[in-house]
Design an enzyme around this catalytic site. Structure first.
Site, short mmCIF file in Angstrom:
data_model
loop_
_atom_site.label_atom_id
_atom_site.label_comp_id
_atom_site.label_asym_id
_atom_site.label_seq_id
_atom_site.Cartn_x
_atom_site.Cartn_y
_atom_site.Cartn_z
CG LEU A 23 -2.02 -1.05 1.29
CD1 LEU A 23 -2.69 -1.04 2.66
CD2 LEU A 23 -3.05 -0.79 0.20
CG ASP A 24 -0.18 4.74 -2.17
OD1 ASP A 24 -0.62 5.35 -1.19
OD2 ASP A 24 -0.85 4.53 -3.19
NE ARG A 25 4.97 9.52 4.01
CZ ARG A 25 5.74 10.60 4.09
NH1 ARG A 25 6.42 11.02 3.03
NH2 ARG A 25 5.85 11.27 5.23
CG ASP A 26 -0.06 9.83 0.37
OD1 ASP A 26 0.60 10.15 1.38
OD2 ASP A 26 0.15 10.28 -0.77
CB SER A 27 -3.01 3.65 0.42
OG SER A 27 -3.07 4.26 -0.86
#
Length: 337
Positions: free
Chosen positions: A198-202
């Site tokens: 999951l990317d950093r913002d997710s």
């Protein structure tokens, strides 16, 4: 007019002369094939010329040494018994077929089955003191070692569900000093890895496991494990935008597979939508929604296959229940022996 046809006469004379010359030579080669005559010229003693018959080479145990060399069985193959007639005992001798060694190693955190096979081929794995072979099965009572270190019989695979909060990196470490998901877990067993990213913002459900084969299958698109996301997007996605998401979107790295898409509820000037994907490219959900004109403001993964995030608090983790793990393994085709 008798001299009008001299050629046929000369042809017959030439043939007759040629036969006489060959007969006089006796042992001269015939037809350029290097075969020698055993007697005088043809017709010298009134005997017809003999033809040489081709000699068949014998097959089976009487064939030549050259043929035997080319048909020799390689006694150094991995599946051949060792020289001297002594066979390495296996767990099947006791009547228990056991489990394939690759599956055991993958479940204990030694990577996928392919990685486990590489360890076996390199001679780094032994079963009851004997070098392991590809496809070998091992009973629960077998003593398995990798580089001389035994597998702990009591050590079972660990699979965790983590609620990843935003601003946390999915990595074992970060050279910029940013917090990672492993910082949230504290002490973890060796071989624990995250499944996908999951990317950093997710935020939302992240799976971690020491079972290498399970990790491989959950992440691989071929097994089509569904990933469910809820996204808060700008504006209200219309029916046309949802139809495009369902049909697949052309991205810069190729078209996406068809997805499930539906509107959920409004949130101020924004709307929540749900997408269900069976693949996992980098920032795929964000790129798909941006392509239909609705950039993402917030993204949460709520389900992974049969697993549901539920009420798990952000930053918290828990082990899967027996039922959850069995359901996930069954969906990945790992419920068989």
């Amino acid at each position: 007019m008798g001299g009008a046809h001299p050629r046929p006469h000369r042809r017959r004379v030439a043939r007759a002369g040629r036969r006489r010359r060959v007969g006089a030579a006796g042992g001269r080669a015939l037809g350029g094939r290097g075969r020698r005559r055993t007697g005088g010229g043809a017709g010298a003693a009134g005997e017809p010329r003999r033809r040489h018959r081709a000699v068949r080479r014998p097959h089976g145990p009487h064939r030549s040494g050259h043929a035997r060399r080319h048909h020799r069985v390689d006694r150094h193959r991995a599946d051949a018994p060792p020289l001297g007639g002594q066979r390495v005992p296996t767990d099947t001798d006791s009547g228990d077929p056991g489990e394939r060694l690759q599956k055991i190693l993958a479940r204990r955190g030694y990577g996928s089955r392919r990685k486990a096979e590489e360890l076996i081929r390199a001679g780094r794995v032994r079963v009851d003191g004997h070098p392991a072979t590809i496809g070998q099965r091992a009973a629960p009572s077998a003593r398995i070692t990798v580089d001389g270190t035994p597998l702990d019989d009591e050590q079972a695979a660990l699979t965790l569900m983590l609620h990843k909060p935003p601003d946390v990196i999915v990595a074992a470490s970060d050279h910029r000093g940013r917090p990672t998901v492993f910082d949230l877990l504290g002490d973890v067993p060796a071989g624990l890895r995250h499944v996908g990213r999951l990317d950093r913002d997710s935020e939302g459900l992240l799976l971690l496991t020491t079972d290498g084969e399970l990790a491989h299958r959950v992440a691989h698109p071929r097994f089509e494990v569904a990933k469910t996301y809820e996204a808060l997007v700008d504006g209200r996605p219309g029916d046309e935008a949802l139809a495009r998401l369902r049909a697949g979107i052309d991205l810069d790295d190729g078209p996406t597979s068809p997805a499930e898409a539906e509107r959920l509820r409004p949130d101020g000037d924004c709307w929540w939508v749900r997408l269900v994907l069976h693949e996992g490219r980098k920032r795929q959900v964000r790129r798909m929604l941006a392509a239909v004109g609705h950039p993402v403001r917030r993204l949460v993964r709520t389900r992974l296959g049969p697993l549901e995030l539920g009420t798990l608090e952000p930053g918290a983790a828990r082990a899967l229940t027996g039922g959850e793990l069995a359901g996930l393994r069954a969906q990945c085709g790992l419920d068989g022996p």
